[in-house]
Design a protein around this motif. Sequence first.
Motif, short mmCIF file in Angstrom:
data_model
loop_
_atom_site.label_atom_id
_atom_site.label_comp_id
_atom_site.label_asym_id
_atom_site.label_seq_id
_atom_site.Cartn_x
_atom_site.Cartn_y
_atom_site.Cartn_z
N ASP A 184 12.77 -8.99 52.18
CA ASP A 184 12.77 -7.52 52.23
C ASP A 184 13.33 -6.94 50.94
O ASP A 184 12.80 -5.97 50.40
CB ASP A 184 13.60 -7.02 53.43
CG ASP A 184 12.90 -7.24 54.75
OD1 ASP A 184 11.66 -7.46 54.73
OD2 ASP A 184 13.59 -7.17 55.80
N GLU A 185 14.41 -7.53 50.44
CA GLU A 185 15.01 -7.05 49.18
C GLU A 185 14.04 -7.25 48.03
O GLU A 185 13.89 -6.37 47.16
CB GLU A 185 16.32 -7.78 48.92
CG GLU A 185 17.05 -7.26 47.70
CD GLU A 185 18.38 -7.97 47.47
OE1 GLU A 185 18.97 -7.73 46.39
OE2 GLU A 185 18.83 -8.74 48.32
N LYS A 186 13.36 -8.42 48.02
CA LYS A 186 12.38 -8.69 46.97
C LYS A 186 11.26 -7.66 47.02
O LYS A 186 10.85 -7.11 45.99
CB LYS A 186 11.82 -10.10 47.14
CG LYS A 186 10.73 -10.44 46.13
CD LYS A 186 10.12 -11.80 46.41
CE LYS A 186 8.92 -12.03 45.50
NZ LYS A 186 8.21 -13.25 45.88
N ASN A 187 10.75 -7.38 48.22
CA ASN A 187 9.67 -6.40 48.37
C ASN A 187 10.15 -5.02 47.93
O ASN A 187 9.41 -4.27 47.28
CB ASN A 187 9.18 -6.36 49.82
CG ASN A 187 8.40 -7.61 50.18
OD1 ASN A 187 7.86 -8.28 49.32
ND2 ASN A 187 8.36 -7.92 51.47
N SER A 188 11.38 -4.69 48.27
CA SER A 188 11.94 -3.40 47.88
C SER A 188 12.06 -3.30 46.35
O SER A 188 11.69 -2.27 45.76
CB SER A 188 13.32 -3.23 48.52
OG SER A 188 13.95 -2.08 48.02
N VAL A 216 16.54 -15.46 54.94
CA VAL A 216 15.33 -15.51 54.15
C VAL A 216 14.58 -14.19 54.31
O VAL A 216 14.06 -13.64 53.34
CB VAL A 216 14.44 -16.70 54.56
CG1 VAL A 216 13.08 -16.62 53.88
CG2 VAL A 216 15.13 -18.02 54.22
N ALA A 217 14.53 -13.66 55.51
CA ALA A 217 13.81 -12.41 55.76
C ALA A 217 14.48 -11.26 55.00
O ALA A 217 13.79 -10.39 54.45
CB ALA A 217 13.78 -12.12 57.26
N ALA A 218 15.80 -11.26 54.98
CA ALA A 218 16.52 -10.21 54.26
C ALA A 218 16.23 -10.30 52.77
O ALA A 218 16.04 -9.27 52.09
CB ALA A 218 18.03 -10.33 54.52
N LEU A 219 16.18 -11.49 52.23
CA LEU A 219 15.86 -11.66 50.80
C LEU A 219 14.43 -11.25 50.50
O LEU A 219 14.16 -10.65 49.46
CB LEU A 219 16.10 -13.12 50.38
CG LEU A 219 17.56 -13.57 50.30
CD1 LEU A 219 17.63 -15.06 50.00
CD2 LEU A 219 18.31 -12.77 49.25
#
Length: 93
Positions: free
Chosen positions: A6-10, A1-4
């Motif tokens: 981060d990707e969403k924020n990116s 979830v954290a990786a997603l």
Amino acid sequence: VAALQDEKNSLMSENEIMNDRLEQLDDSLDDPNSVVAKKYFNAQLQLEQLQEENFRLEAAKDDYRVHCEDLEKQLIELQHRNNELTSLAEESR
């Protein structure tokens, strides 16, 4: 979830950057002194000139087509007349 997340924020950050660049391009088109605006307006002017030239050439093409059809009709008539005169000349001999 954290990786997603981060990707969403990116992706959101990248989207904001792209929107800013788009706004800058839009603003540069509004400024008539900018290089982009000058190129755009020159391209637009050239497009209009080419469209006018195309219209003129299409009209000339249509005129030449009609003229060519008239010449073809005249040629056929002259060929018939030539055949008639040739046959009359042969009869006269």
